[in-house]
Each structure stands twice: as structure tokens, then as C-alpha cells.
Design a protein around this motif. Structure first.
Motif, PDB file in Angstrom:
ATOM      1  N   THR A 215       8.406  -0.217  -3.410  1.00 35.44           N
ATOM      2  CA  THR A 215       8.558   0.077  -1.838  1.00 35.44           C
ATOM      3  C   THR A 215       9.185   1.183  -1.499  1.00 35.44           C
ATOM      4  N   VAL A 264      17.321  -8.476   2.167  1.00 33.23           N
ATOM      5  CA  VAL A 264      15.816  -8.749   1.773  1.00 33.23           C
ATOM      6  C   VAL A 264      16.007  -9.628   0.489  1.00 33.23           C
ATOM      7  N   VAL A 301      15.114 -11.748   5.108  1.00 30.35           N
ATOM      8  CA  VAL A 301      13.469 -11.590   5.113  1.00 30.35           C
ATOM      9  C   VAL A 301      13.172 -12.088   3.742  1.00 30.35           C
ATOM     10  N   THR A 334       7.092 -12.703   5.077  1.00 31.36           N
ATOM     11  CA  THR A 334       7.388 -11.436   5.824  1.00 31.36           C
ATOM     12  C   THR A 334       7.540 -10.334   4.364  1.00 31.36           C
ATOM     13  N   VAL A 336       8.217  -6.532   3.208  1.00 35.82           N
ATOM     14  CA  VAL A 336       8.685  -5.316   3.491  1.00 35.82           C
ATOM     15  C   VAL A 336       7.750  -4.157   3.166  1.00 35.82           C
ATOM     16  N   LYS A 337       7.385  -3.258   3.981  1.00 37.26           N
ATOM     17  CA  LYS A 337       6.299  -2.360   3.728  1.00 37.26           C
ATOM     18  C   LYS A 337       7.203  -0.931   3.353  1.00 37.26           C
ATOM     19  N   ILE A 346       8.261  -4.305   8.622  1.00 36.42           N
ATOM     20  CA  ILE A 346       8.025  -5.305   8.056  1.00 36.42           C
ATOM     21  C   ILE A 346       6.714  -5.608   8.311  1.00 36.42           C
ATOM     22  N   GLN A 347       5.820  -6.620   7.500  1.00 38.78           N
ATOM     23  CA  GLN A 347       4.453  -7.044   8.009  1.00 38.78           C
ATOM     24  C   GLN A 347       4.379  -8.537   7.744  1.00 38.78           C
ATOM     25  N   ARG A 348       3.953  -9.223   8.734  1.00 34.27           N
ATOM     26  CA  ARG A 348       3.889 -10.757   8.486  1.00 34.27           C
ATOM     27  C   ARG A 348       2.749 -11.059   7.785  1.00 34.27           C
ATOM     28  N   LYS A 354       2.753  -4.025  11.808  1.00 29.38           N
ATOM     29  CA  LYS A 354       3.850  -3.648  11.321  1.00 29.38           C
ATOM     30  C   LYS A 354       4.830  -3.592  12.303  1.00 29.38           C
TER      31      LYS A 354
END
Length: 550
Positions: A215, A264, A301, A334, A336-337, A346-348, A354
């Protein structure tokens, strides 16, 4: 006038005097040996007995400086050398049980202490002081020769290891291994040459690194929570956040950003850290920063849909309800990008959009990966044999595949066909098991065991502890602190189903918190740290947590 019987009178007087003297003597003895004196004498006697028993079972090395590094002496004239890499749960469990009359035991690690890692989240907020969960290897394993160094290479054919310490990151990189702990050259005392060492048996217990899953920005912008230095850095960052937020030059929007915290990872480490942070806010900071408490935002998250995934669904549900009560926002499903300075992208799940989470302190507590030395060992053995990129592959007796007399345990190892969770419980049981197997192995050297050690060996033989067998993990249950003086316990399939038979496979609440504390109190390795832990818990409740910077 009644005639007196002088002989009977004399006997009565003599008897009275004798009873009086005896009673006085007893009173004097009782007064002399009061309860305080008796307890002191018993404690002193116990310490003396413990000292001689410990000395009889764990003889100290003749010198703290290793000689015969390359093992030039023949095996029949010396003890076999067991080199243990690491100072974590697995290594300490092994070192404490290994027979020092049978083996020359050497522990080599970049850190000279053991850390009670499950209590690191408590250190981040000042519930527990750092020294409380740290034990010197030389103190808890006095029969072991310890060297603070880091292994950089391994020759399985020659049975040799290379070590470096005191070198810069550049020099370490030139040798093909990135150091996991750099040593500053600002101090002249830290001058340690490179060296090589031969071994008869090698045990790899180096643990694992944090896995960022590639990441972007995690290494640069997030805190990890695996070592004491991580906990101290997080504690300093939390203090910085509040001290900066109450600066009169800050805007309202800037204050909210400064008081936003993102965690996270919904495993035990992430959950316990978020819970401790909420406790700090509700129990201490609301008094010191009463106007700022409403601006604090704690978000956790998690890529899956629930927290504490290794626990039962009932525990996860109870944790989620308690987090809602404590004001912690849970973002399940969720991903973490990217992690930027003071921002988490983040992206669900199921969405292409995003989102951005602002945060002054970001803690990354998800997943593990091989340390550089573990990968180096895999390469030296051969990646066709060591084909698991996450750990060293071993057989059921913890012997590393493709290398003779090499063993691995804990987070850096996995048993082929029977993977186990990367927990302290597993590592400790593996260390104890491997010690029993090595203690039962035949060696060429005729050692001169003490009387006490001979008795212990006979007990091992009678109990069958040293008989060759495969490792079998015995699950003892799982515990986690979830905040607000509450904890969760999952005893499903633990202790041969005893808790399930009693109708208590899962426990949550305040009473479970006392169980959590009692367990970790008992797990402390010395009376010193036990006393410090009890004092820290009491001190935090009575006087509050220390929020000063030092």
C-alpha cells in the motif's frame, strides 16, 4: 483447725511455678516470633531456596564473551552449541526450558530484551509504563550467553552464520540484508565488529515484520505497533496532537483534523489500541482538555466485515456494540488504497469511489511478512524447497525443510500442511516443545549435570516429556481488551471443551476484564514486572495516566 498437708502444698506451689515459667517462655517466644517476623523469615528462606534451586538448574556461563567461535574443538570434548536467533515469545520459551548442562546455549538478537507485546497498546496511552513490559534476556535467562547482533547470512553446509552490528544501513544493504534496527554512529561506545559463528543446532525465532501489502505511503506516514519504540512514538504523537490542538493559533477545522485518529486493522492489536485510546479520552483527557473532547474522532478500518475475526461472531458483535458506546467508528468492508501525510484514502467494498479520512495519527496494525533474514535463509536453502513467501516451512517437529539441524518457530515459521495462527500462544508452546525434544536428543558430550538437574531429567523421562513426538498445538482460548474496563474471551475448543461444557464458551464484560488482567499478570516473567504492572494499573485508576512528555 484443719491440719495442713505441707508436702501437697509444696507440690502445688512447684507446679504453679513451672506452669508460670512455661507460659512466660511461650509468651516470650510468641512475642519474639510475631507474624511479621515469621512472614519475613519465610520469605527470606524461600528466596534462599529459590536461589540455590535456580543456580542448580541454570548454571551461569563461565564467561560472557564467547570463545571458540568456529567450534574447533571436537564434539566429544565440548557441549553442542545451540544458537537461537531472536528474543521474542518463542525464543524465550525455548531458552527457559533448554538444558544448560547438555548444551552451550547462545542467544543472538538485535534487541537485548523481551517485550510483553500484547500489552504494547496500553503503553501507547500511558496506562502502563514502558519498563513494566520489558525484561532483559540476561536477567530472565542467566544461563544463556547473549550477544546483541543481527544475522545477515547463513551457510547451511558449513553450519556458519555471519553477524553485523554497529554498521550503517548502507553497509548492511551491501551485504544483501536490510537491517531491521539501525545503530547510530553518534555514540563512540557502539563499536562492534562483524563476526562469524559456527553452530551445531540453529533455532530461528526472529518473528515477523508488518505487512503493508504494498500500500503506497504506509512506511512513510503510518505508525506500526510491534516494538517498544513504536509504542513510544505513538504516545508522543498523541501528545503532540492534543498540545497542537489547544494552541491558540489553530483554527476550528485544523483542531478537528489534529484530533482525528485512524487505526487500520481489526485484529487484537488494532482493537486494543483503539480501546485504550478511547479510555484515555474518557478517563483523563476530558478533564485536561474539556473543550476539545467533542472534536476527537477515532476510526477503525477493517477489510473484512467484523472486528476480531479470529474470535467467534458473538465476541465480534459485543465488541462492535461496545465500540459504538465508547464513540469509536468502525468502518468494515473497507480497503485502504493509500496513506498520505495526515490522510488515509479508502474504498468501500462494492464501490469504485475513493474517500478520504483525515488523521493526525495513523496506526497500521494488520498482517505480517517475513523479515529480511528469514528471506535470506529461504534463499540460502533454496526457494524450490522453501516456497512459502510468508515464512520458513518446517515439518511437524519444527525442523526446517532443506536444512539439517535447523529449526524454526513462531511468526517466522509455518508447519507444512498445518498452518497455525501467528500468536504469542503458539510461539510459546512451540518453544517449550522444541526444548523438550532437544533435551531428549542424544549428544556425544558427557555433561556433568548437577544433582537438581539430574532429578529434573529423571522427571522428564518418567513423564515422557522428552520422548520424540510431533508438535501438537493446545489452544488455551483468546482474550482481548475492548475498552471501558471490558474485555472479551473466546474459549471455544479450548481446554478440551471445558468452558463449553460449563456453558461459558464466550465471555464479555467487566468480570472478563479482571480475567484478562489476571492472565497477563501471571504471564509476566519476573516478580519485578509483576509488581510494576500491578502498581501501574492501580496508579492509572487512582491518579490517572501520565500525559507529560519526557
Amino acid at each position: 483447725c484443719v491440719p495442713m498437708n505441707f508436702s501437697r502444698l509444696g507440690a502445688s506451689v512447684a507446679g504453679f511455678a513451672k506452669r508460670g515459667f512455661t507460659s512466660a517462655a511461650k509468651n516470650a517466644v510468641t512475642k519474639k516470633w510475631g507474624w511479621g517476623t515469621r512472614i519475613t523469615a519465610m520469605a527470606g528462606g524461600s528466596c534462599v531456596v529459590y536461589y540455590f534451586v535456580d543456580k542448580g538448574l541454570h548454571p551461569r556461563p563461565s564467561t560472557e564473551i564467547l570463545d571458540d567461535l568456529m567450534l574447533q574443538k571436537p564434539l566429544n570434548s565440548r557441549k553442542e552449541r545451540v544458537v537461537v536467533l531472536g528474543s521474542g515469545w518463542g525464543a524465550v520459551s525455548l531458552l527457559g526450558q533448554l538444558d544448560p548442562f547438555k548444551y552451550d546455549i547462545v542467544c543472538i538478537s538485535p534487541r537485548n530484551h523481551f517485550v510483553m507485546t500484547p500489552l504494547l497498546p496500553s503503553v501507547t496511552v500511558g496506562t502502563i509504563e514502558s519498563r513494566t513490559i520489558v525484561e532483559s534476556i540476561r536477567a530472565i535467562c542467566p544461563h544463556v550467553t547473549f550477544v546483541e547482533a543481527e544475522c545477515t547470512s547463513f551457510d547451511k553446509d558449513k553450519k556458519e552464520l555471519s553477524f553485523i552490528n554497529g554498521a550503517s544501513d548502507l553497509n548492511a544493504t551491501e551485504k544483501g540484508v536490510k537491517m531491521t534496527r539501525s545503530v547510530s554512529h553518534n555514540f563512540r561506545a557502539r563499536q562492534r565488529p562483524e563476526f562469524k559463528m559456527a553452530y551445531d543446532k540453529l533455532v530461528v525465532a526472529v518473528g515477523a515484520d508488518n505487512n503493508t501489502f504494498n500500500t503506497p505511503g504506509v512506511e512513510e506516514n503510518a505508525h506500526f505497533l510491534k516494538e517498544m519504540k513504536d509504542a513510544k512514538a505513538i504516545r508522543g504523537a498523541i501528545i503532540d496532537s492534543f498540545e497542537s490542538a489547544c494552541n491558540p493559533g489553530q483554527t476550528a477545522e485544523a483542531r478537528k483534523k489534529l484530533l482525528s485518529f485512524v487505526v487500520v486493522g481489526g485484529g487484537p492489536t488494532g482493537v486494543e489500541y483503539a480501546a485504550e485510546l478511547a479510555d484515555l479520552l474518557h478517563e483523563d483527557l476530558k478533564q485536561q482538555f474539556p473543550k476539545l473532547k467533542d472534536d476527537v474522532n477515532i476510526q477503525l478500518v477493517e477489510a473484512t466485515g467484523k472486528m476480531l475475526g479470529m474470535f467467534s461472531a458473538e465476541v465480534s458483535k459485543a465488541t462492535a456494540l461496545n465500540f459504538e458506546k465508547e464513540g469509536i467508528t468502525f468502518l468494515g468492508d473497507t480497503f485502504v488504497k493509500e496513506v498520505k501525510p495526515n490522510e488515509v484514502i479508502i474504498q468501500r467494498k462494492g464501490s469504485n469511489v475513493k474517500e478520504s479520512l483525515t488523521a493526525s495519527v495513523i496506526v497500521w496494525a494488520t498482517g505480517i511478512k517475513c523479515r529480511p533474514i528469514t528471506n535470506k535463509l529461504r534463499e540460502c536453502i533454496g526457494l524450490d524447497v522453501q516456497n512459502n513467501f510468508r515464512a520458513l516451512v518446517t515439518d511437524a517437529k519444527l525442523q526446517v525443510k532443506g536444512a539439517t539441524s535447523v529449526y524454526a518457530l513462531g511468526d517466522c515459521a509455518t508447519i507444512e500442511g498445518a498452518p497455525l495462527p501467528a500468536t504469542a500462544q503458539v510461539a510459546a508452546q512451540e518453544g517449550k516443545y522444541l526444548a523438550s525434544q532437544l533435551n531428549g536428543a542424544k549428544t556425544m558430550h558427557a555433561d556433568d549435570a548437577s544433582v537438581l538437574n539430574s532429578i529434573r531429567r529423571q522427571w522428564w523421562e518418567l513423564s515422557g516429556a522428552v520422548k520424540p513426538k510431533e508438535f501438537s498445538y493446545d489452544h488455551k482460548g483468546s482474550l482481548a481488551y475492548i475498552g471501558g474496563d471490558q474485555a472479551a474471551a473466546d474459549f471455544n475448543k479450548a481446554f478440551s471443551g471445558a468452558f463449553e461444557k460449563m456453558g461459558l464458551p464466550v465471555m464479555t464484560g467487566t468480570m472478563t476484564n479482571y480475567l484478562w488482567k489476571a492472565f497477563y499478570f501471571s504471564e509476566q516473567l519476573s516478580m519485578r514486572t509483576k509488581a510494576l504492572l500491578a502498581v501501574d494499573w492501580i496508579k492509572a485508576k487512582v491518579f490517572g495516566r501520565d500525559f507529560s512528555r519526557y
